[in-house]
Structures are given as C-alpha cells and as structure tokens.
Scaffold this active site. Structure first.
Site, PDB file in Angstrom:
ATOM      1  N   ALA A 148      -4.044   1.739   2.420  1.00 36.47           N
ATOM      2  CA  ALA A 148      -2.747   1.258   2.937  1.00 36.47           C
ATOM      3  C   ALA A 148      -2.684   1.136   4.463  1.00 36.47           C
ATOM      4  O   ALA A 148      -1.610   0.880   5.007  1.00 36.47           O
ATOM      5  CB  ALA A 148      -1.583   2.112   2.440  1.00 36.47           C
ATOM      6  N   ALA A 149      -3.815   1.265   5.135  1.00 39.14           N
ATOM      7  CA  ALA A 149      -3.799   1.068   6.596  1.00 39.14           C
ATOM      8  C   ALA A 149      -3.398  -0.380   6.916  1.00 39.14           C
ATOM      9  O   ALA A 149      -2.554  -0.630   7.789  1.00 39.14           O
ATOM     10  CB  ALA A 149      -5.162   1.392   7.189  1.00 39.14           C
ATOM     11  N   GLY A 150      -3.980  -1.324   6.175  1.00 39.76           N
ATOM     12  CA  GLY A 150      -3.652  -2.740   6.387  1.00 39.76           C
ATOM     13  C   GLY A 150      -2.187  -3.007   6.054  1.00 39.76           C
ATOM     14  O   GLY A 150      -1.513  -3.792   6.730  1.00 39.76           O
ATOM     15  N   ASP A 151      -1.696  -2.368   5.008  1.00 44.15           N
ATOM     16  CA  ASP A 151      -0.298  -2.570   4.610  1.00 44.15           C
ATOM     17  C   ASP A 151       0.646  -2.033   5.684  1.00 44.15           C
ATOM     18  O   ASP A 151       1.668  -2.649   6.003  1.00 44.15           O
ATOM     19  CB  ASP A 151      -0.024  -1.855   3.275  1.00 44.15           C
ATOM     20  CG  ASP A 151      -0.905  -2.392   2.159  1.00 44.15           C
ATOM     21  OD1 ASP A 151      -1.265  -3.579   2.216  1.00 44.15           O
ATOM     22  OD2 ASP A 151      -1.247  -1.622   1.249  1.00 44.15           O
TER      23      ASP A 151
HETATM   24  O1  RIB Z   1      -3.661  -1.701   0.025  1.00 46.04           O
HETATM   25  C1  RIB Z   1      -3.688  -0.518  -0.720  1.00 46.04           C
HETATM   26  C2  RIB Z   1      -3.136  -0.745  -2.084  1.00 46.04           C
HETATM   27  O2  RIB Z   1      -3.994  -1.610  -2.783  1.00 46.04           O
HETATM   28  C3  RIB Z   1      -3.030   0.492  -2.939  1.00 46.04           C
HETATM   29  O3  RIB Z   1      -1.832   1.184  -2.784  1.00 46.04           O
HETATM   30  C4  RIB Z   1      -3.254  -0.047  -4.348  1.00 46.04           C
HETATM   31  O4  RIB Z   1      -2.123   0.028  -5.160  1.00 46.04           O
HETATM   32  C5  RIB Z   1      -3.729  -1.479  -4.163  1.00 46.04           C
HETATM   33  O5  RIB Z   1      -2.754  -2.366  -4.460  1.00 46.04           O
END
Ligand code: RIB
Length: 301
Positions: free
Chosen positions: A249-252
């Site tokens: 989730a760093a990119g998110d």
């Molecule tokens: O970017 C990370 C995410 O990728 C995770 O939370 C997982 O659910 C996938 O969708």
C-alpha cells in the site's frame, strides 16, 4: 473546504502471511504470523485521501458477507462517504493473499469477487458523484470497461482524472489520452509506454507515455522517489529513506495523498514531495490500511 475526491475501485480483505522470503514456484516455506486487514487498491487510496484531508466518496462493490460489512464500517470510521458501495449477493468480498518477506517486499494474488461487479451501469447510478468531484482517482482492480466509462464521463465534464495503472495492464490508446495524470511504477510505465518487455528507464517511459497524449506522468521509483513530467517542467522528487517493514500500500498511500494536494491546487513537485513522505511513513508499519498515516503525522518525517 475539503477537496472532493471520488475514488472508484476495489475493496479487498487482505490475508497476510509474514515469510522469510517470497516462495518460488513449487516451493513451500514456513512463515510467521498471519493477519487479516482491510485492503484493495481502491479502498487503500480512498483511505489515504481521507487521511490526507479529502472529502472522499468511494464507489465500490463488496460481497453481502462479514468481510464486506467490516470494510464499510472501517471506511466510515475514516469519514469516507460509503453510500455508493454496493453489496452484491452471491459473491464474496474481494480477497488478496499476500506474502510479506523480511525484506519488506511482497507478492500479492487477488481474487476479485465482488470487485468484478463494479460495472458501467453502477457508475451511471452514481454519475453525479463523478461529475461534482474536484478530482477522480482510479486503479485497475475493477473491470477495464468501467475505468473507460468513468474516464469518458469525467473527461466530457472537464473533471481531472488520475489513473494509478496498477496492477499493470494495457490501456486503449484512445482512452489513455483522456487522463490528466497517470502514476505508474517503473514496470507499469514500461508496459504503458508500449515498449514492454524491453527495459526502459523511467524518464524514457514517461516521455513515451506523454507522447500518447497524457497531460502529466509520474513514474514512482520506490524509495528513490518519483520522476514527473508535465507540460511545463520535469524532474525527480527524491524519496525519504526509512527502514522498510512492509511495502504493501505504499503506492496507494502516495496516490491518495497526491490527489488531495493536486485538488487543493498545488503543483506536481510539491504534491509529490508530500505524497513521498506519506508513502515512506506507510512502509514503516505493517499491513495496507493500518499503515496509512494521517496528515498530522507527516510533521514527524
Ligand atoms: O496495493 C496493495 C493492495 O493490493 C493490497 O491491499 C491488496 O488488497 C491488493 O489489492
């Protein structure tokens, strides 16, 4: 006034196993702890945008099951508008099976479940959310036809659309040019540039993508930072060095914080600088949504 952000994307339950190293094909290894946390690229980006100070509406599908209900309640605690999340009968909420190695690297396999039911008809139902937002943010864990539909809709109303093209997938050239900004990592950038699998550096990839009509491109390069290119300038915004525990989730986190800054009218370099800090903080904690910082924590980095 908080900027209005519409995030259209996936919601997953992440099932995480800590492992010494990512297993090779055919290999079984003994891992460490197991945990279950909220995830999904769409949901993570919605949470990041809310914790960055955005007024976020999340358009998504979950199953009519315990995981789906838990997810909705978690998003509400973050102040996200969940009125456009539909519960789909007969399918499970999306699930991601994640191995996180001691190095902080991960490998992820996603069973889309309800995410596959986020179709253009549902967007039509919530069209006003898209058309009244300051910025629209999407990823590629939902049907591509829906991403295209939202993009055409927002573009026709002059609403900026940001695409985080993850997981990597080819995008129709006629649609690609409608995005205001795309934010691939190096691998995704190489694919979008049309030169995959030939290795390209982030600068060449970004230039190729821009040639296809996208206004601005940011290629994220992990702890090194990000390379950006828009109509006016280009350059590298350096990342922040931290001890990485878990890069999930760093990119998110980067994308959620980025769009809030952009929606406030900030320029790309300053927005990337803040998003880099948020992403760096996120890798110092484990799990997807539990690792996403709140805006006030960024003073500590
Ligand atoms: O970017 C990370 C995410 O990728 C995770 O939370 C997982 O659910 C996938 O969708």
């Amino acid at each position: 006034m908080k900027p209005k952000i519409a995030v259209i994307g996936s919601s997953n339950t992440d099932m995480i196993c800590r492992v010494p190293n990512i297993p090779r094909p055919g290999e079984t290894i003994l891992g460490n702890e197991f945990s279950t946390v909220q995830g999904g690229k769409g949901a993570n980006q919605a949470v990041a945008a809310a914790r960055a100070g955005g007024d976020v509406t999340f358009i998504a599908c979950v199953g009519n099951d315990t995981f789906g209900q838990q997810a909705i309640e978690a998003y509400q605690k973050d102040g996200i508008n969940t009125s456009c999340i539909q519960k789909i009968n007969g399918v499970s909420t999306g699930v991601a099976l994640i191995n996180v190695a001691d190095s902080g690297e991960n490998s992820i396999a996603v069973a889309p479940g309800a995410n596959a039911h986020l179709l253009p008809e549902m967007i039509e139902k919530y069209k006003d959310v898209v058309l009244t937002s300051d910025i629209v943010l999407m990823q590629l864990e939902i049907p591509l036809e829906t991403v295209y539909h939202v993009t055409r809709l927002a573009y026709s109303a002059n609403i900026p659309v940001v695409l985080n093209p993850a997981p990597a997938c080819e995008i129709d050239k006629d649609i690609l040019k409608l995005f205001t900004l795309v934010t691939p990592n190096e691998h995704e950038a190489s694919l979008l540039s049309g030169c995959w699998p030939e290795a390209k550096n982030e600068i060449e990839s970004a230039m190729e993508i821009q040639k296809q009509g996208v206004k601005s491109v940011i290629v994220t390069t992990g702890s090194k930072g990000a390379y950006y290119l828009d109509g006016e300038s280009s350059g590298v915004v350096k990342g922040v060095k931290v001890n990485a525990l878990d890069t999930t989730a760093a990119g998110d986190t980067f994308n959620g914080f980025l769009v809030v800054e952009l929606a406030k009218g900030k320029r790309l370099p300053g927005s990337i600088e803040l998003a880099n800090k948020a992403a760096a903080l996120s890798v110092t904690k484990r799990g997807a949504q539990p690792s996403i910082p709140y805006i006030n924590e960024l003073n500590n980095i």
